[in-house]
Design an enzyme around this catalytic site. Sequence first.
Site: not given
Length: 264
Positions: A14-16, A18, A141, A154
Amino acid sequence: MRIDLSGRTALVTGSTQGIGLAIAVGLARAGARVGINGRSEGRVDGAIAAIREEVPGAELVPVVADVTVEVEAEHAVSELGVVDVLVNNLGVFGAEDPLEVTDDEWRRYFDVNVLAAVRLTRLLLPGMIDRGWGRVLNIASDSAIVIPAEMIHYGVSKTALLGASRGFAKAAAGTGVTVNSVIAGPTHTGGVEDFVYQLVSRDLPWEEAQREFMRLHRPQSLIQRLIEPEEIANMVVYLSSPLASATTGGAVRVDGGYVDSILP
């Protein structure tokens, strides 16, 4: 302090955008070869172009794959060959009435936020152990500890991720491989801007909306602002390095003091 990851290969899921994009920039700046992961070729190519603007000459490998799907996760690993640093950053979140969250939505959150990380760890940890060096980092988180009423599903998925991290650290005990979680606090990303506007008026300008969100929904924050993605990335790059060789099995906080605890 100079962190040198030359000769190491990292995969950041998920490194595209943020936090994941900021982590990829930080690892590339430290000299690592970095796999840039996303589900679409366009997003991955765009992220690579953005990173190269910040880190000219960065060695970047496009990894177009949905790592929540087993066969695509295996493809992601094969694209890079040896992986020394795995950063499980991929995640989904959103506010929802807890009494309205369906079984399918609970499963989706666990598939994305927990099982994808477990799967990649299972694929890559044995090689790290055989080579006697490696780093696995799971981006958790503050919601894992302070479960928010507006997104219980979540928070619980991130609690599970903390448990998985600790367990895999025990599986790698004494091997030279470390496994840690990074507890990210409320962070300023595009997705979080959308989330903030779910909870405060969209008529407010962003700076005012951010302050109102922190005042009403995250008053425990000691820095009283959203964290910037680069601040999370700084900790990840350190934990990815040889300098952090004695830190494993931990849940390291970059939360702006949000979690009301004297322990990490």
